[in-house]
Design a protein around this motif. Sequence first.
Motif, PDB file in Angstrom:
ATOM      1  N   LEU A 119       0.958  -1.253   0.061  1.00 30.20           N
ATOM      2  CA  LEU A 119      -0.016  -0.179  -0.017  1.00 30.20           C
ATOM      3  C   LEU A 119       0.832   1.142   0.021  1.00 30.20           C
ATOM      4  O   LEU A 119       1.690   1.396   0.916  1.00 30.20           O
ATOM      5  N   THR A 120       0.762   1.946  -0.908  1.00 28.86           N
ATOM      6  CA  THR A 120       1.642   3.371  -1.246  1.00 28.86           C
ATOM      7  C   THR A 120       0.869   4.535  -1.316  1.00 28.86           C
ATOM      8  O   THR A 120       0.039   4.621  -2.145  1.00 28.86           O
ATOM      9  N   GLN A 121       1.186   5.568  -0.497  1.00 26.82           N
ATOM     10  CA  GLN A 121       0.806   6.785  -0.564  1.00 26.82           C
ATOM     11  C   GLN A 121       1.906   7.685  -1.429  1.00 26.82           C
ATOM     12  O   GLN A 121       3.006   7.824  -1.102  1.00 26.82           O
ATOM     13  N   TRP A 122       1.585   8.414  -2.423  1.00 31.15           N
ATOM     14  CA  TRP A 122       2.285   9.189  -3.269  1.00 31.15           C
ATOM     15  C   TRP A 122       2.226  10.648  -3.090  1.00 31.15           C
ATOM     16  O   TRP A 122       1.245  11.061  -2.496  1.00 31.15           O
ATOM     17  N   ASP A 123       3.409  11.240  -3.250  1.00 28.49           N
ATOM     18  CA  ASP A 123       3.555  12.742  -2.850  1.00 28.49           C
ATOM     19  C   ASP A 123       2.511  13.674  -3.699  1.00 28.49           C
ATOM     20  O   ASP A 123       2.242  14.711  -3.538  1.00 28.49           O
ATOM     21  N   ASN A 124       1.833  12.993  -4.788  1.00 25.93           N
ATOM     22  CA  ASN A 124       0.869  13.908  -5.486  1.00 25.93           C
ATOM     23  C   ASN A 124      -0.432  13.715  -4.970  1.00 25.93           C
ATOM     24  O   ASN A 124      -1.568  13.984  -5.461  1.00 25.93           O
ATOM     25  N   GLY A 125      -0.679  12.862  -3.671  1.00 25.38           N
ATOM     26  CA  GLY A 125      -1.850  12.609  -3.147  1.00 25.38           C
ATOM     27  C   GLY A 125      -2.563  11.144  -3.526  1.00 25.38           C
ATOM     28  O   GLY A 125      -3.721  10.587  -2.890  1.00 25.38           O
ATOM     29  N   THR A 126      -2.022  10.574  -4.516  1.00 29.07           N
ATOM     30  CA  THR A 126      -2.757   9.312  -5.007  1.00 29.07           C
ATOM     31  C   THR A 126      -2.550   8.170  -3.976  1.00 29.07           C
ATOM     32  O   THR A 126      -1.431   8.189  -3.254  1.00 29.07           O
ATOM     33  N   LEU A 127      -2.884   7.160  -3.945  1.00 28.59           N
ATOM     34  CA  LEU A 127      -2.895   6.264  -3.137  1.00 28.59           C
ATOM     35  C   LEU A 127      -3.282   4.640  -4.102  1.00 28.59           C
ATOM     36  O   LEU A 127      -4.178   4.643  -4.906  1.00 28.59           O
ATOM     37  N   SER A 128      -2.062   3.671  -3.853  1.00 28.85           N
ATOM     38  CA  SER A 128      -2.200   2.865  -4.741  1.00 28.85           C
ATOM     39  C   SER A 128      -1.879   1.343  -3.793  1.00 28.85           C
ATOM     40  O   SER A 128      -1.102   1.399  -2.730  1.00 28.85           O
ATOM     41  N   LEU A 129      -2.416   0.263  -4.294  1.00 31.93           N
ATOM     42  CA  LEU A 129      -2.449  -1.089  -3.448  1.00 31.93           C
ATOM     43  C   LEU A 129      -1.694  -1.883  -4.746  1.00 31.93           C
ATOM     44  O   LEU A 129      -2.301  -2.168  -5.827  1.00 31.93           O
ATOM     45  N   SER A 130      -0.567  -2.376  -4.783  1.00 30.00           N
ATOM     46  CA  SER A 130       0.346  -3.161  -5.798  1.00 30.00           C
ATOM     47  C   SER A 130       0.645  -4.412  -5.311  1.00 30.00           C
ATOM     48  O   SER A 130       0.754  -4.987  -4.036  1.00 30.00           O
ATOM     49  N   ASP A 131       0.944  -5.428  -6.243  1.00 30.46           N
ATOM     50  CA  ASP A 131       1.089  -6.997  -5.863  1.00 30.46           C
ATOM     51  C   ASP A 131       2.521  -6.955  -6.811  1.00 30.46           C
ATOM     52  O   ASP A 131       2.467  -7.008  -8.059  1.00 30.46           O
ATOM     53  N   SER A 132       3.664  -7.239  -6.236  1.00 23.31           N
ATOM     54  CA  SER A 132       4.901  -7.448  -6.916  1.00 23.31           C
ATOM     55  C   SER A 132       4.976  -8.670  -7.482  1.00 23.31           C
ATOM     56  O   SER A 132       5.806  -8.972  -8.453  1.00 23.31           O
ATOM     57  N   GLU A 133       4.177  -9.440  -7.097  1.00 25.29           N
ATOM     58  CA  GLU A 133       4.178 -10.914  -7.725  1.00 25.29           C
ATOM     59  C   GLU A 133       3.488 -10.962  -9.185  1.00 25.29           C
ATOM     60  O   GLU A 133       3.898 -11.456 -10.143  1.00 25.29           O
ATOM     61  N   THR A 134       2.567 -10.095  -9.369  1.00 26.19           N
ATOM     62  CA  THR A 134       1.877 -10.022 -10.884  1.00 26.19           C
ATOM     63  C   THR A 134       2.030  -8.723 -11.547  1.00 26.19           C
ATOM     64  O   THR A 134       1.831  -8.748 -12.793  1.00 26.19           O
ATOM     65  N   GLY A 135       2.467  -7.664 -10.801  1.00 29.10           N
ATOM     66  CA  GLY A 135       2.658  -6.532 -11.317  1.00 29.10           C
ATOM     67  C   GLY A 135       1.444  -5.784 -11.496  1.00 29.10           C
ATOM     68  O   GLY A 135       1.518  -4.530 -12.000  1.00 29.10           O
ATOM     69  N   SER A 143      -1.832  -3.388  -9.966  1.00 33.45           N
ATOM     70  CA  SER A 143      -1.954  -2.410  -9.159  1.00 33.45           C
ATOM     71  C   SER A 143      -3.306  -1.951  -9.329  1.00 33.45           C
ATOM     72  O   SER A 143      -3.747  -1.818 -10.222  1.00 33.45           O
ATOM     73  N   VAL A 144      -3.746  -1.423  -8.108  1.00 31.03           N
ATOM     74  CA  VAL A 144      -5.061  -0.788  -8.082  1.00 31.03           C
ATOM     75  C   VAL A 144      -4.962   0.756  -7.684  1.00 31.03           C
ATOM     76  O   VAL A 144      -4.265   0.909  -6.639  1.00 31.03           O
ATOM     77  N   GLU A 145      -5.291   1.633  -8.246  1.00 34.78           N
ATOM     78  CA  GLU A 145      -5.384   3.028  -7.870  1.00 34.78           C
ATOM     79  C   GLU A 145      -6.543   3.275  -7.190  1.00 34.78           C
ATOM     80  O   GLU A 145      -7.685   3.549  -7.894  1.00 34.78           O
ATOM     81  N   LEU A 146      -6.600   3.512  -5.730  1.00 37.86           N
ATOM     82  CA  LEU A 146      -7.740   3.578  -4.846  1.00 37.86           C
ATOM     83  C   LEU A 146      -8.258   4.909  -4.926  1.00 37.86           C
ATOM     84  O   LEU A 146      -9.654   4.856  -4.598  1.00 37.86           O
ATOM     85  N   GLY A 147      -7.801   5.931  -5.340  1.00 37.25           N
ATOM     86  CA  GLY A 147      -8.708   7.114  -5.574  1.00 37.25           C
ATOM     87  C   GLY A 147      -9.692   7.298  -6.654  1.00 37.25           C
ATOM     88  O   GLY A 147     -10.231   8.103  -6.515  1.00 37.25           O
ATOM     89  N   SER A 148      -9.541   6.252  -7.506  1.00 36.52           N
ATOM     90  CA  SER A 148     -10.313   6.232  -8.581  1.00 36.52           C
ATOM     91  C   SER A 148     -11.682   5.742  -8.131  1.00 36.52           C
ATOM     92  O   SER A 148     -12.486   5.846  -9.137  1.00 36.52           O
ATOM     93  N   PHE A 149     -11.947   5.046  -7.010  1.00 40.59           N
ATOM     94  CA  PHE A 149     -13.073   4.933  -6.576  1.00 40.59           C
ATOM     95  C   PHE A 149     -13.844   5.658  -5.667  1.00 40.59           C
ATOM     96  O   PHE A 149     -14.859   5.333  -4.818  1.00 40.59           O
ATOM     97  N   GLY A 150     -13.448   7.136  -5.537  1.00 41.56           N
ATOM     98  CA  GLY A 150     -14.162   7.791  -4.472  1.00 41.56           C
ATOM     99  C   GLY A 150     -13.349   8.091  -3.350  1.00 41.56           C
ATOM    100  O   GLY A 150     -12.868   7.052  -2.810  1.00 41.56           O
ATOM    101  N   PRO A 151     -13.538   9.143  -2.523  1.00 43.03           N
ATOM    102  CA  PRO A 151     -12.936   9.446  -1.427  1.00 43.03           C
ATOM    103  C   PRO A 151     -13.155   8.507  -0.195  1.00 43.03           C
ATOM    104  O   PRO A 151     -12.508   8.135   0.697  1.00 43.03           O
ATOM    105  N   ASP A 152     -14.288   7.952  -0.013  1.00 41.62           N
ATOM    106  CA  ASP A 152     -14.725   6.982   1.038  1.00 41.62           C
ATOM    107  C   ASP A 152     -13.915   5.700   0.924  1.00 41.62           C
ATOM    108  O   ASP A 152     -13.487   5.234   1.998  1.00 41.62           O
ATOM    109  N   ASN A 153     -14.015   5.097  -0.447  1.00 41.51           N
ATOM    110  CA  ASN A 153     -13.244   3.782  -0.574  1.00 41.51           C
ATOM    111  C   ASN A 153     -11.636   4.153  -0.556  1.00 41.51           C
ATOM    112  O   ASN A 153     -11.089   3.041   0.260  1.00 41.51           O
ATOM    113  N   ARG A 154     -11.158   5.238  -0.819  1.00 41.33           N
ATOM    114  CA  ARG A 154      -9.809   5.205  -0.751  1.00 41.33           C
ATOM    115  C   ARG A 154      -9.412   5.502   0.856  1.00 41.33           C
ATOM    116  O   ARG A 154      -8.563   5.070   1.119  1.00 41.33           O
ATOM    117  N   ALA A 155     -10.150   6.171   1.579  1.00 37.94           N
ATOM    118  CA  ALA A 155     -10.127   6.406   3.116  1.00 37.94           C
ATOM    119  C   ALA A 155     -10.181   5.127   3.795  1.00 37.94           C
ATOM    120  O   ALA A 155      -9.335   4.839   4.601  1.00 37.94           O
TER     121      ALA A 155
END
Length: 157
Positions: free
Chosen positions: A116-132, A134-146
């Motif tokens: 789970l990574t918080q980026w300096d531009n405010g985005t948040l992602s959940l990634s899987d290094s095994e498969t490559g 990644s899900v951009e969590l902000g794309s699903f709205g502020p409540d889901n991101r939170a």
Amino acid sequence: MSGHAHLDAIPREPLVMIALLVLFTVALASAASFGFIAKDAVPSEARAAAGVEAVAERKLYFHDERDGGVRIEDAETGALVSSIAPGTGGFIRTTLRSLVHVRRSKGIGAETPFVLTQWDNGTLSLSDSETGNSVELGSFGPDNRASFAVLLERNSA
């Protein structure tokens, strides 16, 4: 006069508009497929090109419980980060289900944590290094991101 007068008078204008919309959609999709129009950027590539850096990161394991709940653990310390009660946490469950499905289809187990990574531009992602994947969590709205953002907090249990 026919008893089916309402069937005889289909307005022509809406049918023409629908046909034009379908043709435009097919033309746009074809143009992107053949390289005439650039496809949307891959978020990880766009971040790299813009020099966006991680400001917080946490490696997490997600474990299904016998009662239907989900236990979330810090991969580095083994500490309990959070527990999701049965029947709750729909966005977290759905997001993980999609990532785990890809792992299973490739014969990959649960040994490697998700990141789970918080980026300096405010985005948040959940990634899987095994498969490559990644899900951009902000794309699903502020409540889901939170619902994921709270997992970055070291004392979230």
